[in-house]
Structures are given as structure tokens and as C-alpha cells.
Motif scaffolding. Structure first.
Motif, PDB file in Angstrom:
ATOM      1  N   LYS A 179      22.017  24.800  54.827  1.00  0.00           N
ATOM      2  CA  LYS A 179      21.969  25.687  55.988  1.00  0.00           C
ATOM      3  C   LYS A 179      23.084  26.722  55.990  1.00  0.00           C
ATOM      4  O   LYS A 179      22.903  27.846  56.466  1.00  0.00           O
ATOM      5  CB  LYS A 179      22.043  24.860  57.276  1.00  0.00           C
ATOM      6  CG  LYS A 179      20.794  24.057  57.566  1.00  0.00           C
ATOM      7  CD  LYS A 179      20.955  23.270  58.864  1.00  0.00           C
ATOM      8  CE  LYS A 179      19.690  22.472  59.170  1.00  0.00           C
ATOM      9  NZ  LYS A 179      19.825  21.687  60.428  1.00  0.00           N
ATOM     10  N   ILE A 180      24.280  26.351  55.484  1.00  0.00           N
ATOM     11  CA  ILE A 180      25.428  27.249  55.659  1.00  0.00           C
ATOM     12  C   ILE A 180      25.937  27.908  54.374  1.00  0.00           C
ATOM     13  O   ILE A 180      26.695  28.872  54.444  1.00  0.00           O
ATOM     14  CB  ILE A 180      26.602  26.497  56.332  1.00  0.00           C
ATOM     15  CG1 ILE A 180      27.065  25.323  55.472  1.00  0.00           C
ATOM     16  CG2 ILE A 180      26.211  26.027  57.716  1.00  0.00           C
ATOM     17  CD1 ILE A 180      28.233  24.558  56.080  1.00  0.00           C
ATOM     18  N   ALA A 181      25.503  27.425  53.204  1.00  0.00           N
ATOM     19  CA  ALA A 181      26.033  27.971  51.945  1.00  0.00           C
ATOM     20  C   ALA A 181      25.682  29.449  51.780  1.00  0.00           C
ATOM     21  O   ALA A 181      26.529  30.268  51.389  1.00  0.00           O
ATOM     22  CB  ALA A 181      25.526  27.160  50.757  1.00  0.00           C
ATOM     23  N   LYS A 182      24.428  29.798  52.073  1.00  0.00           N
ATOM     24  CA  LYS A 182      24.009  31.194  51.895  1.00  0.00           C
ATOM     25  C   LYS A 182      24.745  32.120  52.855  1.00  0.00           C
ATOM     26  O   LYS A 182      25.095  33.248  52.507  1.00  0.00           O
ATOM     27  CB  LYS A 182      22.506  31.317  52.094  1.00  0.00           C
ATOM     28  CG  LYS A 182      21.685  30.643  51.005  1.00  0.00           C
ATOM     29  CD  LYS A 182      20.189  30.843  51.240  1.00  0.00           C
ATOM     30  CE  LYS A 182      19.373  30.170  50.148  1.00  0.00           C
ATOM     31  NZ  LYS A 182      17.911  30.338  50.369  1.00  0.00           N
ATOM     32  N   VAL A 183      24.981  31.646  54.044  1.00  0.00           N
ATOM     33  CA  VAL A 183      25.674  32.467  55.042  1.00  0.00           C
ATOM     34  C   VAL A 183      27.135  32.656  54.659  1.00  0.00           C
ATOM     35  O   VAL A 183      27.697  33.752  54.767  1.00  0.00           O
ATOM     36  CB  VAL A 183      25.579  31.813  56.442  1.00  0.00           C
ATOM     37  CG1 VAL A 183      26.345  32.635  57.472  1.00  0.00           C
ATOM     38  CG2 VAL A 183      24.124  31.672  56.846  1.00  0.00           C
ATOM     39  N   ALA A 184      27.773  31.578  54.186  1.00  0.00           N
ATOM     40  CA  ALA A 184      29.189  31.653  53.825  1.00  0.00           C
ATOM     41  C   ALA A 184      29.413  32.474  52.560  1.00  0.00           C
ATOM     42  O   ALA A 184      30.458  33.118  52.397  1.00  0.00           O
ATOM     43  CB  ALA A 184      29.749  30.251  53.637  1.00  0.00           C
ATOM     44  N   GLY A 185      28.424  32.466  51.663  1.00  0.00           N
ATOM     45  CA  GLY A 185      28.556  33.244  50.432  1.00  0.00           C
ATOM     46  C   GLY A 185      29.551  32.657  49.451  1.00  0.00           C
ATOM     47  O   GLY A 185      30.040  33.359  48.562  1.00  0.00           O
ATOM     48  N   ARG A 186      29.881  31.385  49.622  1.00  0.00           N
ATOM     49  CA  ARG A 186      30.840  30.706  48.749  1.00  0.00           C
ATOM     50  C   ARG A 186      30.308  29.330  48.376  1.00  0.00           C
ATOM     51  O   ARG A 186      29.409  28.803  49.015  1.00  0.00           O
ATOM     52  CB  ARG A 186      32.186  30.525  49.470  1.00  0.00           C
ATOM     53  CG  ARG A 186      32.861  31.824  49.890  1.00  0.00           C
ATOM     54  CD  ARG A 186      33.607  32.453  48.736  1.00  0.00           C
ATOM     55  NE  ARG A 186      34.293  33.680  49.144  1.00  0.00           N
ATOM     56  CZ  ARG A 186      35.224  34.282  48.415  1.00  0.00           C
ATOM     57  NH1 ARG A 186      35.586  33.761  47.244  1.00  0.00           N
ATOM     58  NH2 ARG A 186      35.782  35.396  48.843  1.00  0.00           N
ATOM     59  N   ASN A 187      30.931  28.771  47.315  1.00  0.00           N
ATOM     60  CA  ASN A 187      30.571  27.405  46.952  1.00  0.00           C
ATOM     61  C   ASN A 187      31.204  26.445  47.959  1.00  0.00           C
ATOM     62  O   ASN A 187      32.395  26.513  48.251  1.00  0.00           O
ATOM     63  CB  ASN A 187      31.068  27.082  45.540  1.00  0.00           C
ATOM     64  CG  ASN A 187      30.694  25.665  45.131  1.00  0.00           C
ATOM     65  OD1 ASN A 187      29.531  25.289  45.178  1.00  0.00           O
ATOM     66  ND2 ASN A 187      31.695  24.874  44.765  1.00  0.00           N
ATOM     67  N   ILE A 188      30.387  25.537  48.487  1.00  0.00           N
ATOM     68  CA  ILE A 188      30.850  24.594  49.505  1.00  0.00           C
ATOM     69  C   ILE A 188      30.582  23.172  49.025  1.00  0.00           C
ATOM     70  O   ILE A 188      29.524  22.882  48.455  1.00  0.00           O
ATOM     71  CB  ILE A 188      30.131  24.831  50.847  1.00  0.00           C
ATOM     72  CG1 ILE A 188      30.388  26.256  51.346  1.00  0.00           C
ATOM     73  CG2 ILE A 188      30.584  23.825  51.895  1.00  0.00           C
ATOM     74  CD1 ILE A 188      29.576  26.626  52.556  1.00  0.00           C
ATOM     75  N   ASN A 189      31.554  22.292  49.261  1.00  0.00           N
ATOM     76  CA  ASN A 189      31.406  20.880  48.936  1.00  0.00           C
ATOM     77  C   ASN A 189      31.676  20.044  50.183  1.00  0.00           C
ATOM     78  O   ASN A 189      32.509  20.409  51.023  1.00  0.00           O
ATOM     79  CB  ASN A 189      32.414  20.454  47.848  1.00  0.00           C
ATOM     80  CG  ASN A 189      32.295  21.286  46.590  1.00  0.00           C
ATOM     81  OD1 ASN A 189      31.211  21.469  46.062  1.00  0.00           O
ATOM     82  ND2 ASN A 189      33.424  21.817  46.125  1.00  0.00           N
ATOM     83  N   ILE A 190      30.979  18.929  50.265  1.00  0.00           N
ATOM     84  CA  ILE A 190      31.277  17.949  51.306  1.00  0.00           C
ATOM     85  C   ILE A 190      31.565  16.625  50.606  1.00  0.00           C
ATOM     86  O   ILE A 190      30.769  16.158  49.787  1.00  0.00           O
ATOM     87  CB  ILE A 190      30.116  17.795  52.297  1.00  0.00           C
ATOM     88  CG1 ILE A 190      29.927  19.092  53.093  1.00  0.00           C
ATOM     89  CG2 ILE A 190      30.379  16.632  53.257  1.00  0.00           C
ATOM     90  CD1 ILE A 190      28.795  19.055  54.104  1.00  0.00           C
ATOM     91  N   MET A 191      32.730  16.043  50.910  1.00  0.00           N
ATOM     92  CA  MET A 191      33.151  14.802  50.295  1.00  0.00           C
ATOM     93  C   MET A 191      33.154  13.669  51.320  1.00  0.00           C
ATOM     94  O   MET A 191      33.450  13.903  52.501  1.00  0.00           O
ATOM     95  CB  MET A 191      34.559  14.951  49.705  1.00  0.00           C
ATOM     96  CG  MET A 191      34.597  15.760  48.412  1.00  0.00           C
ATOM     97  SD  MET A 191      34.242  17.551  48.599  1.00  0.00           S
ATOM     98  CE  MET A 191      35.801  18.162  49.248  1.00  0.00           C
TER      99      MET A 191
END
Length: 388
Positions: A14-26
Motif C-alpha cells: 500500500k505505501i511503497a509506491k507512494v513513498a518511492g523508496r525501498n521499505i522493509n518491515i522487521m
């Protein structure tokens, strides 16, 4: 709350495309359970481990990456839920450039996790309510002590009066074969009903039916419940649902609640049997019809055939409509003439015509009762033939 791939990956989507950055959840062990870079999933993230230990943010600069397992330059922030650190969200990039973005992503992730939790709680509550409601309406379930205990858990005081309202959406399950579509329609109906009603609970009980319970310390305001029922009927009709609504009487105790449901159910059955124009009916509005509905079909057919044999002909629609209106208005000629917008002499002429054709005087109580009974059986017979 445990953060899993099933829970976290949809959030990333949901949020990766909006943020425009690589996102990780640990997760709490520092393992990447969701990422916009699929190759990093299941890797251990040293920066996330430090976040969990310190319960504070960890900025990783390019010079540190070689010393921290599974990391890239970026910002790692703790995910808080009910003031506890349950995981880490990381965003790749120069910490100076992505810190503000990471803070927004953190808030978004926490909000989505909260929403997921509340949604899960709501679904669990609905499931408990539905199981209780299904057992309540099941005539073969007789463990009333169990129903009482579960009612207490649902914060229902069974010594208080409760009115049950039944909403039937015609061919709802038959016309919806895809599970997701069925769930979506169920949810929409529940939403619409919740907008207009403030019942103790609403539940889907199968067979195209939704049940509502109104509980109060005092006797329920029937006018108010009927008004709300009319509003939900119009709203569902506007969305092209075929709807009938039955309303039971206010009763106490589990046994009384089951009776109120039965009354609401019977009201819907009569609406359908008679193809009645009004689609929202309280059980008391049916009067003697409520009793006639309980007559065995064999006797009904016998009486119908006997009466038909002795009458000289069927009434035309004008005579039948006048007779039905006259009987519904307690044999009052004046009210009947006003309702039909005709002169009272016209009403009297038509009633005399009925007497001539059927040999029964609608103005005499005993004859009127027989006519009421026959008209009820006639309607059922006509509707039965129409569906064959």
C-alpha cells in the motif's frame, strides 16, 4: 501483536509506491518479514535488532553497512503498539534525505496495524454474535443456560425487554456465487443497517436473513422501530436489494427472545405468501391473518374448494379490493369510502354485490370472518398458481 509476512506484506504494497523508496518491515527478532525488495525477505537485519534492544531509532550511514549484517544505508524506526515495541520499519537511502519520509511511513504502518487489529476484533465479535444468534433461532438448540451465559458475555441483560427485527434480502445467497462478492454484499448490507439502526447487535443468520435486536430497560417504542425499519427498507431498495422486514414483539428471557424472532419470521412469511404490497410489517398488524397462517394446508385446501363450489363466481378486482379494504378497516363504510375515494353509496352497492355473489353479508360479523378467511386462502392459492 506479532508482525508476520501475511500481515506486513499488504501494508508494504500500500505505501511503497507512494513513498518511492525501498521499505522493509522487521519482526521482534529483527527478521525482515516484508519488503518492497523480495530478495531481502527472511534476512536478519542487524539494525532492527539494535532498534528492538534500545527501543529507539537507528540511523545507518554508508560507512557502517559493512559492520552490520543484512543492512543498507537508511533509517530504522521502532513500530509501537499499545506503547510496546513490536517490530521495526526501515527505509533505504541517505538518512538525512529519508528521515522525514521514514517518520511518515512509521506512523502509517502503526495506523494500518491498529486498523487491522480493530478489524480483527470486530470480525471476532461478529463471529461470537452470529454463533449466539444462530443457536437462539435454532429450535433444536435447547441449552438455554448456555445461551444465557453467552448473552451475559455479549452484555445482554435477558431480564430486559428485547425486540427482534428480521431483514430478508430475497435470493441474496442464490444470486451471489463468488465468496468475495457475497462477503462484500453482506458487509454493505450490515453497513447500511448500522447507519440507521442502533441495535444491541446486528447479525447475518443465513438463508438471506439479517437479524437485529433492540434492548432497553423500558418497553420499546414500536413507532420508532417501525420508522427505522421503513428507512432501512428504502435504503436497501435504492441499492436494488429485494427486501422484506418483519418485526416481533418486545419480550424478556431467552425463550421470549426466540418467540420475538419467530414472530418477525412469521411476519415475513405472510408477506411472501400473500405477495403483500407492504414489505415492512409488525406481527400485530396481521390480526387474524396471523392465526390463519397456522392452519394446516390440507384444511386450507378443503375449505377453499368447498367455499369456491358454493359461490356463484369469483369477484372482479374492484369488488375484491373494496371487500378487502372494508374488512381491514373494521367494517367501517365511511373509512372505506374515503380510502377508496368513492361515495359511501358506492361502497354499499359493492358490498351488496358481494353478498349476492357469495351469499355472505360483509356487514355481519360471522359472515365477515368467513370472508376474511376465504380471501386469505384465495390470495395464497393465487400466488401459488402464479409461481408454478
Amino acid at each position: 501483536m506479532l508482525i508476520t509476512s501475511e500481515l506486513a506484506q499488504p501494508i508494504i504494497g500500500k505505501i511503497a509506491k507512494v513513498a518511492g523508496r525501498n521499505i522493509n518491515i522487521m519482526d521482534a527478532d529483527g527478521v525482515i518479514v516484508a519488503s518492497s525488495d523480495p530478495e531481502r525477505i527472511h534476512q536478519v537485519h542487524q539494525g532492527a535488532i539494535e532498534v528492538m534492544e534500545m527501543k529507539s531509532e537507528r540511523l545507518i550511514y554508508p560507512s557502517e553497512c559493512g559492520n552490520l549484517m543484512g543492512t543498507k544505508p537508511g533509517v530504522n524506526l521502532p513500530i509501537l503498539y499499545l506503547n510496546e515495541c513490536i517490530g521495526t520499519v526501515g527505509i533505504t537511502g541517505d538518512p538525512k534525505e529519508v528521515y522525514n519520509i521514514a517518520s511518515i511511513v512509521k506512523i502509517t504502518v502503526e495506523a494500518l496495524l491498529q486498523q487491522h487489529y480493530l478489524s480483527g476484533q470486530l470480525n471476532q465479535k461478529r463471529k461470537v454474535i452470529q454463533e449466539w444468534a444462530l443457536d437462539l433461532v435454532n429450535p433444536h438448540f435447547t441449552n438455554f443456560i448456555d445461551l444465557e451465559k453467552r448473552a451475559e458475555f455479549l452484555k445482554m441483560n435477558t431480564v430486559q425487554l428485547c425486540t427482534f427485527v428480521l431483514v430478508e434480502v430475497g435470493d441474496f445467497t442464490n444470486k451471489t456465487s463468488i465468496y468475495d462478492e457475497l462477503s462484500e454484499k453482506q458487509e454493505r448490507i450490515l453497513q447500511l443497517m448500522s447507519l440507521y439502526f442502533t441495535p444491541h447487535f446486528i447479525s447475518f443468520i443465513g438463508k438471506d436473513q439479517f437479524m437485529m435486536a433492540f434492548q432497553d430497560k423500558n418497553n420499546h417504542d414500536l413507532i420508532k422501530i417501525r420508522h427505522l425499519s421503513e428507512r432501512i427498507y428504502k435504503k436497501l431498495r435504492n441499492e436494488h436489494f429485494d427486501v422484506c422486514i418483519g418485526i416481533g414483539t418486545s419480550k424478556k428471557t431467552i425463550i421470549g427472545y426466540r418467540e420475538s424472532y419467530k414472530e418477525a419470521s412469521q411476519s415475513i412469511k405472510i408477506i411472501k405468501k400473500l405477495n403483500y404490497p407492504k414489505k415492512v410489517m409488525h406481527i400485530h398488524e396481521w390480526g387474524i391473518t396471523r392465526i390463519l397462517d397456522k392452519i394446516p394446508e390440507e384444511f386450507m385446501n378443503s375449505y377453499f374448494n368447498e367455499f369456491s363450489h358454493h359461490s356463484s363466481s369469483y369477484l372482479d378486482s374492484e369488488l375484491q379490493d373494496t371487500l378487502e379494504m372494508f374488512l381491514d378497516l373494521d367494517l367501517n363504510v365511511e373509512l372505506t369510502s374515503k380510502q377508496l375515494n368513492v361515495h359511501r353509496n358506492t361502497v354499499n352497492y359493492r358490498l351488496d354485490k358481494v353478498k349476492q355473489l357469495w351469499g355472505l353479508n360483509p356487514k355481519r360479523f360471522n359472515d365477515a370472518v368467513q370472508l376474511k378467511i376465504f380471501l386469505f386462502f384465495l390470495k395464497i392459492n393465487e400466488n401459488r398458481n402464479a409461481t408454478v
